[in-house]
Design an enzyme around this catalytic site. Sequence first.
Site, PDB file in Angstrom:
ATOM      1  N   PHE A  11      34.036  55.609  69.847  1.00 33.80           N
ATOM      2  CA  PHE A  11      32.894  56.529  69.898  1.00 33.80           C
ATOM      3  C   PHE A  11      32.384  56.697  71.338  1.00 33.80           C
ATOM      4  O   PHE A  11      32.596  57.751  71.959  1.00 33.80           O
ATOM      5  CB  PHE A  11      31.818  55.974  68.954  1.00 33.80           C
ATOM      6  CG  PHE A  11      30.483  56.618  69.030  1.00 33.80           C
ATOM      7  CD1 PHE A  11      30.334  57.997  68.972  1.00 33.80           C
ATOM      8  CD2 PHE A  11      29.336  55.835  69.141  1.00 33.80           C
ATOM      9  CE1 PHE A  11      29.073  58.585  69.022  1.00 33.80           C
ATOM     10  CE2 PHE A  11      28.081  56.409  69.179  1.00 33.80           C
ATOM     11  CZ  PHE A  11      27.950  57.784  69.134  1.00 33.80           C
ATOM     12  N   THR A  36      42.548  50.616  66.712  1.00 29.40           N
ATOM     13  CA  THR A  36      42.137  49.814  65.560  1.00 29.40           C
ATOM     14  C   THR A  36      41.512  50.763  64.536  1.00 29.40           C
ATOM     15  O   THR A  36      41.451  51.986  64.766  1.00 29.40           O
ATOM     16  CB  THR A  36      41.073  48.777  65.972  1.00 29.40           C
ATOM     17  OG1 THR A  36      39.880  49.481  66.339  1.00 29.40           O
ATOM     18  CG2 THR A  36      41.546  47.904  67.129  1.00 29.40           C
ATOM     19  N   ILE A  60      44.310  45.592  75.123  1.00 34.12           N
ATOM     20  CA  ILE A  60      43.749  45.046  76.378  1.00 34.12           C
ATOM     21  C   ILE A  60      44.103  43.571  76.554  1.00 34.12           C
ATOM     22  O   ILE A  60      43.952  43.029  77.645  1.00 34.12           O
ATOM     23  CB  ILE A  60      42.211  45.233  76.481  1.00 34.12           C
ATOM     24  CG1 ILE A  60      41.497  44.594  75.281  1.00 34.12           C
ATOM     25  CG2 ILE A  60      41.853  46.713  76.619  1.00 34.12           C
ATOM     26  CD1 ILE A  60      39.981  44.489  75.454  1.00 34.12           C
ATOM     27  N   THR A 123      25.946  45.615  75.975  1.00 35.99           N
ATOM     28  CA  THR A 123      24.964  46.020  74.970  1.00 35.99           C
ATOM     29  C   THR A 123      23.648  45.261  75.136  1.00 35.99           C
ATOM     30  O   THR A 123      23.646  44.127  75.630  1.00 35.99           O
ATOM     31  CB  THR A 123      25.535  45.740  73.559  1.00 35.99           C
ATOM     32  OG1 THR A 123      24.486  45.778  72.610  1.00 35.99           O
ATOM     33  CG2 THR A 123      26.191  44.369  73.465  1.00 35.99           C
ATOM     34  N   ASP A 124      22.566  45.874  74.675  1.00 35.71           N
ATOM     35  CA  ASP A 124      21.272  45.179  74.705  1.00 35.71           C
ATOM     36  C   ASP A 124      21.254  43.973  73.768  1.00 35.71           C
ATOM     37  O   ASP A 124      20.384  43.108  73.879  1.00 35.71           O
ATOM     38  CB  ASP A 124      20.122  46.149  74.368  1.00 35.71           C
ATOM     39  CG  ASP A 124      20.217  46.802  72.993  1.00 35.71           C
ATOM     40  OD1 ASP A 124      21.202  46.564  72.268  1.00 35.71           O
ATOM     41  OD2 ASP A 124      19.290  47.564  72.644  1.00 35.71           O
ATOM     42  N   GLU A 125      22.245  43.912  72.847  1.00 35.20           N
ATOM     43  CA  GLU A 125      22.223  42.824  71.868  1.00 35.20           C
ATOM     44  C   GLU A 125      22.456  41.457  72.510  1.00 35.20           C
ATOM     45  O   GLU A 125      22.157  40.423  71.905  1.00 35.20           O
ATOM     46  CB  GLU A 125      23.260  43.083  70.763  1.00 35.20           C
ATOM     47  CG  GLU A 125      22.994  44.407  70.074  1.00 35.20           C
ATOM     48  CD  GLU A 125      23.669  44.570  68.731  1.00 35.20           C
ATOM     49  OE1 GLU A 125      23.933  43.569  68.061  1.00 35.20           O
ATOM     50  OE2 GLU A 125      23.915  45.730  68.351  1.00 35.20           O
ATOM     51  N   TYR A 150      29.176  38.993  67.328  1.00 35.01           N
ATOM     52  CA  TYR A 150      29.446  40.162  68.186  1.00 35.01           C
ATOM     53  C   TYR A 150      28.692  40.035  69.509  1.00 35.01           C
ATOM     54  O   TYR A 150      29.279  40.128  70.595  1.00 35.01           O
ATOM     55  CB  TYR A 150      29.032  41.454  67.464  1.00 35.01           C
ATOM     56  CG  TYR A 150      28.853  42.638  68.404  1.00 35.01           C
ATOM     57  CD1 TYR A 150      29.936  43.167  69.093  1.00 35.01           C
ATOM     58  CD2 TYR A 150      27.589  43.218  68.592  1.00 35.01           C
ATOM     59  CE1 TYR A 150      29.769  44.240  69.972  1.00 35.01           C
ATOM     60  CE2 TYR A 150      27.425  44.292  69.458  1.00 35.01           C
ATOM     61  CZ  TYR A 150      28.518  44.798  70.147  1.00 35.01           C
ATOM     62  OH  TYR A 150      28.346  45.853  71.010  1.00 35.01           O
ATOM     63  N   LYS A 154      30.058  39.533  73.458  1.00 30.72           N
ATOM     64  CA  LYS A 154      29.746  40.455  74.560  1.00 30.72           C
ATOM     65  C   LYS A 154      29.046  39.694  75.696  1.00 30.72           C
ATOM     66  O   LYS A 154      29.300  39.950  76.877  1.00 30.72           O
ATOM     67  CB  LYS A 154      28.853  41.603  74.077  1.00 30.72           C
ATOM     68  CG  LYS A 154      29.494  42.546  73.076  1.00 30.72           C
ATOM     69  CD  LYS A 154      30.658  43.350  73.638  1.00 30.72           C
ATOM     70  CE  LYS A 154      30.221  44.406  74.642  1.00 30.72           C
ATOM     71  NZ  LYS A 154      31.353  45.268  75.046  1.00 30.72           N
ATOM     72  N   GLY A 275      20.936  36.489  60.363  1.00 27.17           N
ATOM     73  CA  GLY A 275      20.690  36.552  61.813  1.00 27.17           C
ATOM     74  C   GLY A 275      20.295  37.920  62.321  1.00 27.17           C
ATOM     75  O   GLY A 275      20.481  38.230  63.502  1.00 27.17           O
ATOM     76  N   HIS A 276      19.741  38.766  61.450  1.00 26.31           N
ATOM     77  CA  HIS A 276      19.451  40.158  61.810  1.00 26.31           C
ATOM     78  C   HIS A 276      18.352  40.218  62.876  1.00 26.31           C
ATOM     79  O   HIS A 276      17.192  39.872  62.612  1.00 26.31           O
ATOM     80  CB  HIS A 276      18.989  40.899  60.545  1.00 26.31           C
ATOM     81  CG  HIS A 276      19.082  42.383  60.645  1.00 26.31           C
ATOM     82  ND1 HIS A 276      18.831  43.210  59.585  1.00 26.31           N
ATOM     83  CD2 HIS A 276      19.410  43.191  61.680  1.00 26.31           C
ATOM     84  CE1 HIS A 276      18.986  44.469  59.950  1.00 26.31           C
ATOM     85  NE2 HIS A 276      19.342  44.479  61.224  1.00 26.31           N
TER      86      HIS A 276
HETATM   87  N1  LIG Z   1      27.919  52.256  69.851  1.00 21.71           N
HETATM   88  C1  LIG Z   1      26.802  51.733  70.342  1.00 21.71           C
HETATM   89  O1  LIG Z   1      25.716  51.943  69.815  1.00 21.71           O
HETATM   90  C2  LIG Z   1      26.861  50.863  71.581  1.00 21.71           C
HETATM   91  C3  LIG Z   1      25.676  50.475  72.189  1.00 21.71           C
HETATM   92  C4  LIG Z   1      25.726  49.673  73.328  1.00 21.71           C
HETATM   93  C5  LIG Z   1      26.951  49.259  73.827  1.00 21.71           C
HETATM   94  N2  LIG Z   1      28.079  49.629  73.198  1.00 21.71           N
HETATM   95  C6  LIG Z   1      29.359  49.160  73.760  1.00 21.71           C
HETATM   96  O2  LIG Z   1      30.154  50.295  73.986  1.00 21.71           O
HETATM   97  C7  LIG Z   1      31.515  49.993  73.751  1.00 21.71           C
HETATM   98  C8  LIG Z   1      32.062  50.962  72.738  1.00 21.71           C
HETATM   99  O3  LIG Z   1      31.312  50.827  71.529  1.00 21.71           O
HETATM  100  P1  LIG Z   1      31.563  51.857  70.329  1.00 21.71           P
HETATM  101  O4  LIG Z   1      30.622  51.508  69.247  1.00 21.71           O
HETATM  102  O5  LIG Z   1      31.580  53.203  70.868  1.00 21.71           O
HETATM  103  O6  LIG Z   1      33.036  51.386  69.911  1.00 21.71           O
HETATM  104  P2  LIG Z   1      33.957  51.788  68.718  1.00 21.71           P
HETATM  105  O7  LIG Z   1      33.953  50.653  67.736  1.00 21.71           O
HETATM  106  O8  LIG Z   1      33.664  53.155  68.229  1.00 21.71           O
HETATM  107  O9  LIG Z   1      35.389  51.857  69.444  1.00 21.71           O
HETATM  108  C9  LIG Z   1      35.999  50.737  70.000  1.00 21.71           C
HETATM  109  C10 LIG Z   1      37.349  51.192  70.546  1.00 21.71           C
HETATM  110  O10 LIG Z   1      37.991  50.047  71.135  1.00 21.71           O
HETATM  111  C11 LIG Z   1      39.362  50.072  70.727  1.00 21.71           C
HETATM  112  N3  LIG Z   1      39.872  48.689  70.752  1.00 21.71           N
HETATM  113  C12 LIG Z   1      39.471  47.643  69.994  1.00 21.71           C
HETATM  114  N4  LIG Z   1      40.205  46.549  70.291  1.00 21.71           N
HETATM  115  C13 LIG Z   1      41.053  46.924  71.281  1.00 21.71           C
HETATM  116  C14 LIG Z   1      42.064  46.225  72.001  1.00 21.71           C
HETATM  117  N5  LIG Z   1      42.325  44.923  71.773  1.00 21.71           N
HETATM  118  N6  LIG Z   1      42.747  46.894  72.949  1.00 21.71           N
HETATM  119  C15 LIG Z   1      42.489  48.222  73.197  1.00 21.71           C
HETATM  120  N7  LIG Z   1      41.564  48.921  72.524  1.00 21.71           N
HETATM  121  C16 LIG Z   1      40.862  48.283  71.572  1.00 21.71           C
HETATM  122  C17 LIG Z   1      39.337  50.653  69.322  1.00 21.71           C
HETATM  123  O11 LIG Z   1      40.596  51.149  68.916  1.00 21.71           O
HETATM  124  C18 LIG Z   1      38.283  51.734  69.464  1.00 21.71           C
HETATM  125  O12 LIG Z   1      38.859  52.953  69.895  1.00 21.71           O
HETATM  126  C19 LIG Z   1      31.562  48.552  73.267  1.00 21.71           C
HETATM  127  O13 LIG Z   1      31.918  47.724  74.347  1.00 21.71           O
HETATM  128  C20 LIG Z   1      30.150  48.273  72.810  1.00 21.71           C
HETATM  129  O14 LIG Z   1      29.824  46.902  72.962  1.00 21.71           O
HETATM  130  C21 LIG Z   1      28.081  50.423  72.083  1.00 21.71           C
END
Ligand SMILES: NC(=O)c1ccc[n+]([C@@H]2O[C@H](COP(=O)([O-])OP(=O)(O)OC[C@H]3O[C@@H](n4cnc5c(N)ncnc54)[C@H](O)[C@@H]3O)[C@@H](O)[C@H]2O)c1
Length: 340
Positions: A11, A36, A60, A123-125, A150, A154, A275-276
């Site tokens: 995303f 994935t 990765i 992430t802020d988490e 999670y 991070k 743990g919410h």
């Molecule tokens: N979505 C949110 O609200 C949010 C908020 C803050 C931070 N983040 C951070 O942003 C990043 C993306 O989050 P998201 O929710 O958009 O992710 P997501 O879950 O939509 O997508 C994760 C992507 O990573 C890929 N992936 C997973 N394991 C992998 C591996 N071993 N090698 C290569 N690719 C791999 C998956 O195929 C997928 O395309 C994360 O690091 C997350 O911690 C997300």
Amino acid sequence: MRVLVTGGAGFSGSWVIRHLINSVQDCEVINLDLLTYAGNLENLVDVDQSPRYQFVHGDIRDAGLVDALMAKADACIHTAAETHVDRSITGPLVFTETNVLGTQTLLEASRRHQVRKFVMVSTDEVYGSLQLGNSDQFTESTPLKPNSPYAASKAAADLLTMSYFKTYNLPVCITRCGNNYGPYQYPEKLIPFFILKLLQNEPVPVYGDGLNVRDWIYVADHAAAVVDVLMKSQPGEVYNIGANNQRNNLEITQLLLSLLGKPQDFVTYVPDRPGHDRRYALSTQKIREALGWSPKHDFEQALQETVQWYQTNTAWISHVQERQHRENIAPGAAWLSKGS
Ligand SMILES: NC(=O)c1ccc[n+]([C@@H]2O[C@H](COP(=O)([O-])OP(=O)(O)OC[C@H]3O[C@@H](n4cnc5c(N)ncnc54)[C@H](O)[C@@H]3O)[C@@H](O)[C@H]2O)c1
């Protein structure tokens, strides 16, 4: 400049790629993604024909592949991760493997090939939880106190990332963003999960009392901030990213119910998840002052457009749902559906 983006079929990663291709002149992008359950190349349909975009299917944690790709890159934006807190409760190991060991693999290759910038998208988490009923906010110097597997994975990745700055002088930056919403979000996260339930005329499941607060930001604003950090930041810095838009889950639910024309009591209350975290809120003064970034999207307007996107992009939704069915992927609330 050539940027290796990890997790670009996810995303937020897809929006980072969209921003790099559309807004950074001459920028080339290599997207390394394992595809994935959360990865979806249909998230990139509007940019994947660009001659400046290349997709590589891979992991990765694959040191050889990562090394070969990093050798071609000037910089890396690392978004790949396991991201769903519920899943981290039922199956935490892959979170450590991907989020910690995967990050380490990328950092090692970045160090070997001396990339100009490594942006760790976090992430802020990682900061843990704030109490309800006060105005405290996380700043970049708030100690890390993660509560879910999670968030802990991070936080570990953040600490490793910063150690590469201190120890090897690798030019890293870390971004810590609040909850994103927008088109192309996998429908296990609250907003698209609820939209799809309501489109199917099913009530939405709200955890606990529904009063948990998140700091919401439109995904394109997050992506723009990450790219600003890539282009403008000082190495060794952490930047919070947020839109100062704190809403509890009931407020989000009520907005979605009215946008989709459902009664306000079309809700099922379900037991809270373990743990919410109660509340997140971010101070974003640093990125606004240091980099001149600010969010461009109004919450109500962008949420309405997001709902419309899910209403009209039925092919995207049915492909995701067909895959969930084919691969037996639980659509949400994984720890509940496994009965723990
Ligand atoms: N979505 C949110 O609200 C949010 C908020 C803050 C931070 N983040 C951070 O942003 C990043 C993306 O989050 P998201 O929710 O958009 O992710 P997501 O879950 O939509 O997508 C994760 C992507 O990573 C890929 N992936 C997973 N394991 C992998 C591996 N071993 N090698 C290569 N690719 C791999 C998956 O195929 C997928 O395309 C994360 O690091 C997350 O911690 C997300």
